[in-house]
Scaffold this active site. Structure first.
Site, short mmCIF file in Angstrom:
data_model
loop_
_atom_site.label_atom_id
_atom_site.label_comp_id
_atom_site.label_asym_id
_atom_site.label_seq_id
_atom_site.Cartn_x
_atom_site.Cartn_y
_atom_site.Cartn_z
N ASP A 97 0.84 -1.19 0.00
CA ASP A 97 0.00 0.00 0.00
C ASP A 97 0.88 1.25 0.00
O ASP A 97 1.78 1.38 0.83
CB ASP A 97 -0.90 -0.01 1.24
CG ASP A 97 -1.74 1.26 1.36
OD1 ASP A 97 -2.18 1.77 0.32
OD2 ASP A 97 -1.95 1.73 2.49
N ASP A 99 0.49 5.42 0.12
CA ASP A 99 -0.45 6.50 0.40
C ASP A 99 0.32 7.81 0.39
O ASP A 99 1.35 7.94 1.07
CB ASP A 99 -1.12 6.29 1.76
CG ASP A 99 -2.32 7.20 1.96
OD1 ASP A 99 -2.22 8.40 1.63
OD2 ASP A 99 -3.35 6.72 2.46
N ASP A 288 3.35 1.11 3.34
CA ASP A 288 2.75 1.08 4.66
C ASP A 288 2.98 -0.32 5.26
O ASP A 288 2.35 -1.29 4.84
CB ASP A 288 1.26 1.39 4.56
CG ASP A 288 0.61 1.61 5.91
OD1 ASP A 288 1.23 1.27 6.93
OD2 ASP A 288 -0.52 2.12 5.94
#
Length: 385
Positions: A97, A99, A288
């Site tokens: 992930d 972000d 992440d």
């Protein structure tokens, strides 16, 4: 968010799901499913559902009209039971992930939404170089998260049964955590003698070696004075070491760029350490960690809507990444062509659907896709029409 806005968004999300093109994961019946409903002030996830009890996914989502939809990275024997111990874990995809909020060079308070998305796409390119070149994974799905980042699902059989600690090792490698120069140097035999050399056929060694070649080429393009000054700017490389390195790069270029640590003396070791530090800063991917290490993680369903933006969680082909523009390509066609009235509560500049413009405070008539985006982002409220 006001009650009228929530009702409007819930109704339009329901309409979208009636005909949504959802991208189902492999073996969806073995996964846990969850969603967050449109409810004022609530972020509670309703989970522990199976596809069997949900039935037709489009009809179910049309009826529930959730603001977020998730499925588990894990495969279970009994995905619908509420006890994690009784679900019967059978393996899990490897999820990465990215972000924009977590990027080291991004300040969410000062960076525009479009600039955040652009920066995150560059980090996606870095991440994919690890996944494809360093790890040689091939069963990959790339997904725009619908908000500020990207997800990468790895489904190679070799990763299915990795535990959290093994997945953390992958995270540490990608993020260059505790990477030491010594780990990318090895001893090789040459002409009956041993010498230390830089690894260059894979991993971080390859990355540092490529940087070394580029550095050497740059030195050759400079004047002697400029080159020596450039070398002396590196920690622990003084005038004497800089001149020795410069001489070697200009008279023994092939040996220097072959990764032979012995050429250039101690200055070469300091140069390699410096380049290693530069490469890890530039090429690590700030993924992440909790998402990757969690073997029971729930992740967004491609084709669903993100309740914080109204954009589509969009599955991407590898070739489409460079040209993909989230603020145009992730707009749901269902929300185009109509105009609605909204009360702009946070005015200012905005980039959306290929245009850059300024929205003023107060009641405005805007395209529905933009109105939904602004309401979901907390910059507008729905008004009666």
């Amino acid at each position: 968010m006001q009650a009228r806005t929530i009702r409007y968004l819930g109704g339009r999300f329901a309409d979208y799901y009636g005909q949504a093109d959802l991208s189902m994961p492999p073996n969806p019946e073995r996964r846990e499913w969850g969603h967050i409903p449109w409810k004022q002030g609530s972020t509670r996830m309703i989970r522990h559902h199976s596809l069997l009890e949900m039935g037709d996914i489009n009809r179910y989502l049309h009826e529930q009209a959730p603001q977020h939809v998730y499925f588990s990275a894990a495969y279970y024997e009994n995905p619908a039971v509420s006890s994690m111990e009784e679900k019967g874990w059978e393996g899990a995809d490897l999820i990465f992930d990215l972000d924009a909020d977590h990027l080291p060079a991004i300040n969410p308070e000062k960076t525009s939404y479009s600039d955040m998305l652009a920066a995150c796409k560059q980090e996606l390119t870095n991440l994919l170089s690890f996944i494809e070149r360093d790890f040689n994974f091939s069963e990959i799905e790339i997904v725009f998260s619908g908000s500020r980042g990207y997800h990468v699902h790895v489904r190679d059989m070799d990763v299915q049964h990795l535990d959290s600690s093994a997945r953390r090792e992958l995270v540490d490698y990608i993020r260059g955590i505790n990477l030491k120069t010594e780990s990318i140097i090895y001893t090789q035999s040459s002409g009956g003698t041993n010498r230390r050399a830089l690894r260059q056929h894979g991993g971080w060694g390859r990355r540092v070696h490529q940087k070394l070649v580029e550095f050497g080429q740059k030195l050759q393009s400079l004047s002697e004075r400029e080159a020596i000054d450039r070398l002396q700017a590196i920690d622990k490389i003084g005038d004497k070491r800089a001149r020795k390195l410069y001489t070697q790069f200009t008279t023994n270029f092939d040996q220097m760029t072959s990764g032979n640590i012995e050429v250039g003396g101690q200055g070469m070791r300091y140069l390699i350490a410096h380049l290693t530090n530069e490469v890890t800063k530039a090429q690590t991917a700030p993924i992440d960690e909790p998402v990757t290490t969690d073997t029971r993680r729930l992740i967004r369903l491609p084709g669903s809507l993100h309740g914080g933006s109204g954009l589509v969680v969009r599955r991407l082909s590898r070739d489409a990444i460079n040209s993909f523009d989230p603020l145009s390509d992730a707009i749901a066609d269902r929300f185009r062509s109509e105009s609605i009235q909204v009360n702009i509560t946070e005015p200012g500049d905005i980039e959306f659907d290929g245009d850059m413009f300024t929205i003023d405070a107060g009641i405005q008539s805007v395209d529905e896709s933009l109105g939904i985006f602004l309401m979901a982002r907390g910059r507008a409220e729905k008004v009666s029409e």
